[in-house]
Write a protein that holds these residues in place. Structure first.
Motif, PDB file in Angstrom:
ATOM      1  N   UNK A  94       0.807  -1.216   0.000  1.00 51.59           N
ATOM      2  CA  UNK A  94       0.000   0.000   0.000  1.00 51.59           C
ATOM      3  C   UNK A  94       0.839   1.264   0.000  1.00 51.59           C
ATOM      4  N   UNK A  95       0.131   2.378  -0.147  1.00 57.79           N
ATOM      5  CA  UNK A  95       0.779   3.678  -0.217  1.00 57.79           C
ATOM      6  C   UNK A  95       0.343   4.611   0.909  1.00 57.79           C
ATOM      7  N   UNK A  96      -0.915   4.435   1.382  1.00 62.62           N
ATOM      8  CA  UNK A  96      -1.429   5.348   2.393  1.00 62.62           C
ATOM      9  C   UNK A  96      -2.562   4.706   3.181  1.00 62.62           C
ATOM     10  N   UNK A  97      -2.758   5.205   4.413  1.00 67.83           N
ATOM     11  CA  UNK A  97      -3.891   4.836   5.259  1.00 67.83           C
ATOM     12  C   UNK A  97      -4.794   6.055   5.316  1.00 67.83           C
ATOM     13  N   UNK A  98      -6.097   5.837   5.106  1.00 71.35           N
ATOM     14  CA  UNK A  98      -7.050   6.954   5.068  1.00 71.35           C
ATOM     15  C   UNK A  98      -8.170   6.726   6.088  1.00 71.35           C
ATOM     16  N   UNK A  99      -8.364   7.695   6.978  1.00 66.90           N
ATOM     17  CA  UNK A  99      -9.470   7.679   7.938  1.00 66.90           C
ATOM     18  C   UNK A  99     -10.566   8.576   7.393  1.00 66.90           C
ATOM     19  N   UNK A 100     -11.627   7.948   6.895  1.00 67.75           N
ATOM     20  CA  UNK A 100     -12.738   8.702   6.314  1.00 67.75           C
ATOM     21  C   UNK A 100     -13.479   9.491   7.391  1.00 67.75           C
ATOM     22  N   UNK A 101     -14.149  10.557   6.994  1.00 69.03           N
ATOM     23  CA  UNK A 101     -14.918  11.392   7.917  1.00 69.03           C
ATOM     24  C   UNK A 101     -14.059  12.436   8.596  1.00 69.03           C
ATOM     25  N   UNK A 102     -12.844  12.068   8.950  1.00 66.39           N
ATOM     26  CA  UNK A 102     -11.888  13.012   9.539  1.00 66.39           C
ATOM     27  C   UNK A 102     -10.926  13.513   8.470  1.00 66.39           C
ATOM     28  N   UNK A 103     -10.986  12.865   7.285  1.00 62.04           N
ATOM     29  CA  UNK A 103     -10.160  13.210   6.144  1.00 62.04           C
ATOM     30  C   UNK A 103      -8.675  13.282   6.494  1.00 62.04           C
ATOM     31  N   UNK A 104      -8.216  12.242   7.195  1.00 64.78           N
ATOM     32  CA  UNK A 104      -6.800  12.132   7.550  1.00 64.78           C
ATOM     33  C   UNK A 104      -6.198  11.020   6.715  1.00 64.78           C
ATOM     34  N   UNK A 105      -5.121  11.323   6.034  1.00 64.47           N
ATOM     35  CA  UNK A 105      -4.424  10.326   5.240  1.00 64.47           C
ATOM     36  C   UNK A 105      -2.931  10.420   5.524  1.00 64.47           C
ATOM     37  N   UNK A 106      -2.318   9.266   5.812  1.00 61.91           N
ATOM     38  CA  UNK A 106      -0.877   9.209   6.100  1.00 61.91           C
ATOM     39  C   UNK A 106      -0.229   8.201   5.169  1.00 61.91           C
ATOM     40  N   UNK A 107       0.937   8.572   4.647  1.00 60.11           N
ATOM     41  CA  UNK A 107       1.712   7.649   3.821  1.00 60.11           C
ATOM     42  C   UNK A 107       2.210   6.490   4.671  1.00 60.11           C
ATOM     43  N   UNK A 108       2.307   5.313   4.053  1.00 55.59           N
ATOM     44  CA  UNK A 108       2.840   4.144   4.747  1.00 55.59           C
ATOM     45  C   UNK A 108       4.121   3.704   4.068  1.00 55.59           C
ATOM     46  N   UNK A 109       5.000   3.114   4.862  1.00 58.98           N
ATOM     47  CA  UNK A 109       6.209   2.480   4.357  1.00 58.98           C
ATOM     48  C   UNK A 109       6.068   1.007   4.728  1.00 58.98           C
ATOM     49  N   UNK A 110       6.030   0.116   3.720  1.00 58.14           N
ATOM     50  CA  UNK A 110       5.857  -1.305   4.024  1.00 58.14           C
ATOM     51  C   UNK A 110       6.860  -1.787   5.074  1.00 58.14           C
ATOM     52  N   UNK A 111       6.315  -2.491   6.081  1.00 56.83           N
ATOM     53  CA  UNK A 111       7.136  -3.040   7.159  1.00 56.83           C
ATOM     54  C   UNK A 111       7.330  -2.106   8.338  1.00 56.83           C
ATOM     55  N   UNK A 112       6.961  -0.834   8.211  1.00 56.44           N
ATOM     56  CA  UNK A 112       7.117   0.117   9.315  1.00 56.44           C
ATOM     57  C   UNK A 112       5.740   0.608   9.766  1.00 56.44           C
TER      58      UNK A 112
END
Length: 146
Positions: free
Chosen positions: A96-114
């Motif tokens: 994946x590339x990012x985690x997104x929390x809907x409703x709060x419109x927060x998105x953070x990039x992910x680094x596989x394994x971290x």
């Protein structure tokens, strides 16, 4: 003569008031100090007693999701929290590339394994999906109760 008595009275009053500048009283003095750190501590001191009250800082609720092969381990998380709670969403993924929390419109990039940490305050009541982008894989549904 009345004028002389009046002037003497005024002079005596002025002389008596001039000596009022000092303070030799033994009255109790109260001081309050609030320390705005976690935890919050309030200290009240008088000449005879000291009282200290400590209020612990609110602990954040941690929601942890582990993604392997593009799917959440153990299934989709469905935590319930109270409105106003401090929350930290922790996602560890192998893709994946990012985690997104809907409703709060927060998105953070992910680094596989971290792990990626997504802190937020649950200020909006309702149900909110957490997805892994760009695949839109559902990781969690967070319910915030009023």
């Amino acid at each position: 003569m009345k004028l002389a008595v009046m002037l003497a009275a005024i002079a005596a009053s002025a002389f008596a008031l001039a000596g009022c500048g000092g303070d030799d009283s033994t009255e109790a003095v109260t001081t309050t100090e609030t320390v705005a750190t976690a935890p919050t501590e309030t200290t009240t001191t008088t000449d005879t007693t000291t009282t200290t009250t400590t209020t612990p800082a609110a602990q954040a609720k941690v929601i942890t999701v582990r993604v392997v092969g593009g799917q959440p381990q153990g299934g989709i998380e469905r935590p319930t929290i109270e409105q106003g709670d401090k929350v930290v969403l922790v996602v560890r993924t192998d893709s994946g590339e990012a985690v997104h929390l809907h409703g709060y419109n927060i998105e953070k990039e992910v680094v596989p394994g971290k792990p990626v940490r997504v802190p937020f305050t649950a200020s909006i009541a309702g149900r909110f999906e957490v997805e892994l982008h760009p695949t839109d894989t559902l990781l969690a549904v967070i319910e915030v109760k009023p």
